[in-house]
Design an enzyme around this catalytic site. Structure first.
Site, mmCIF file in Angstrom:
data_model
loop_
_atom_site.group_PDB
_atom_site.id
_atom_site.type_symbol
_atom_site.label_atom_id
_atom_site.label_comp_id
_atom_site.label_asym_id
_atom_site.label_seq_id
_atom_site.Cartn_x
_atom_site.Cartn_y
_atom_site.Cartn_z
ATOM 1 N N SER A 147 0.842 -1.202 0.000
ATOM 2 C CA SER A 147 0.000 0.000 0.000
ATOM 3 C C SER A 147 0.875 1.250 0.000
ATOM 4 C CB SER A 147 -0.956 -0.046 1.193
ATOM 5 O OG SER A 147 -1.959 0.929 1.079
ATOM 6 N N GLU A 241 -9.788 -4.339 -6.128
ATOM 7 C CA GLU A 241 -9.498 -3.162 -5.310
ATOM 8 C C GLU A 241 -9.525 -1.866 -6.112
ATOM 9 O OE1 GLU A 241 -5.332 -2.504 -3.988
ATOM 10 O OE2 GLU A 241 -5.072 -4.638 -4.401
ATOM 11 N N HIS A 271 -7.337 -5.355 -1.416
ATOM 12 C CA HIS A 271 -6.130 -4.595 -1.083
ATOM 13 C C HIS A 271 -5.278 -5.336 -0.045
ATOM 14 C CE1 HIS A 271 -3.788 -0.929 -1.028
ATOM 15 N NE2 HIS A 271 -3.912 -0.809 0.278
#
Length: 298
Positions: A147, A241, A271
């Site tokens: 991320s 996602e 995610h």
């Protein structure tokens, strides 16, 4: 077809998102929640954790008892630049250590809003250089992150390249956040399928980290950077996602710049699905481990 475990986790994430409004939660509550989520996979006794500092950047050495330690991964955790810690990502780190037969330098870079851009980039670069100062050769190091940590991995590589520091052997990105301006078409097209993230929250979070005029800065959003001259990169992302296009466009840009990149879009996944106790995560981590082992052989 996703595994029963994946279907169960997806349902849990959907319920969690429906019951919680991040705008109504304090930073402390959000940080604590992510830390707690990261502790759902107990640490086995054969996983060794040593608290340390990487030239002033706090973190941990994570290794597997009896395993070789010549291969090193600098791991940069996710959390939208304002959450995340060793607590939230230790389980992901030790599972990656097992899969890659490496030891992990898991670092806690400074978080926003207390420390805004470029604090995280400065700390990641400092941590990498501390590994070099310990006598670890760059060709024995990989950088990985999920991320925001995936975007930070790219920003670290770009910073090291631009200042002429020797680059690591490779990098692995797990659902990297590379466009904090939120311009990818998947922000809207995948929103109905994403069990965890939603476009409004994704677009609000960056303002804790940077100013509006910095959203496309190449070290904030590496999608807008010159991506030539970087080491091989493996990118993992879930089909479901909102940030899918952050990975797809990054892959395209690396290739256009003459770089080596691999992209694996995981069907029915969300995610950073790697963080959860599901068979798909185990398979994905094995693939990352194989990628790193091939580029950092014994």
């Amino acid at each position: 077809m996703p595994s029963p475990q994946a279907l169960s986790v997806r349902s849990m994430l959907q319920q969690l998102r429906a019951s919680q409004n991040p705008a109504e939660q304090s930073l402390e509550a959000q940080r604590s929640g992510l830390d707690q989520m990261g502790q759902t996979i107990p640490k086995p006794d054969h996983v060794l954790v040593e608290r340390t500092s990487f030239d002033g950047v706090p973190g941990e050495w994570i290794s597997i008892a009896g395993a070789p330690t010549e291969r090193v991964i600098l791991y940069l955790h996710g959390g939208a630049y304002y959450m995340g810690s060793c607590e939230s990502h230790r389980s992901l780190a030790w599972r990656l250590a097992e899969a890659s037969e490496a030891r992990i330098a898991l670092v806690e870079y400074r978080l926003a809003p207390e420390h805004r851009f470029p604090a995280a980039v400065e700390d990641a670069v400092k941590a990498y250089k501390s590994l070099l100062a310990q006598g670890i050769e760059p060709n024995r190091i990989a950088i990985a992150g999920d991320s925001a940590g995936g975007g930070l991995t790219m920003a670290t590589l770009i910073s090291l390249r631009d200042e002429g520091t020797s680059l690591p052997a490779c990098a692995a990105l797990l659902s990297p956040w590379t466009d904090l301006a939120g311009t990818g078409p998947s922000m809207e097209s995948r929103a109905p399928y994403d069990p965890w993230l939603e476009p409004e929250g994704i677009r609000k979070a960056p303002l804790l980290y940077c100013s509006p005029d910095q959203l496309t800065h190449p070290l904030v959003s590496p999608l807008y950077a010159d991506l030539a001259g970087l080491p091989p990169v493996l990118i993992h992302v879930g089909r479901d996602e909102c940030l899918l296009d952050d990975s797809v466009r990054l892959y395209d840009k690396i290739r256009e710049a003459g770089g080596e990149a691999q992209l694996h879009i995981w069907e029915d996944m969300w995610h950073v699905f790697h963080s959860f106790p599901i068979p798909e995560a185990d398979e994905a981590l094995r693939e990352i481990g194989t990628f790193i082992q091939r580029r950092i052989p014994r």
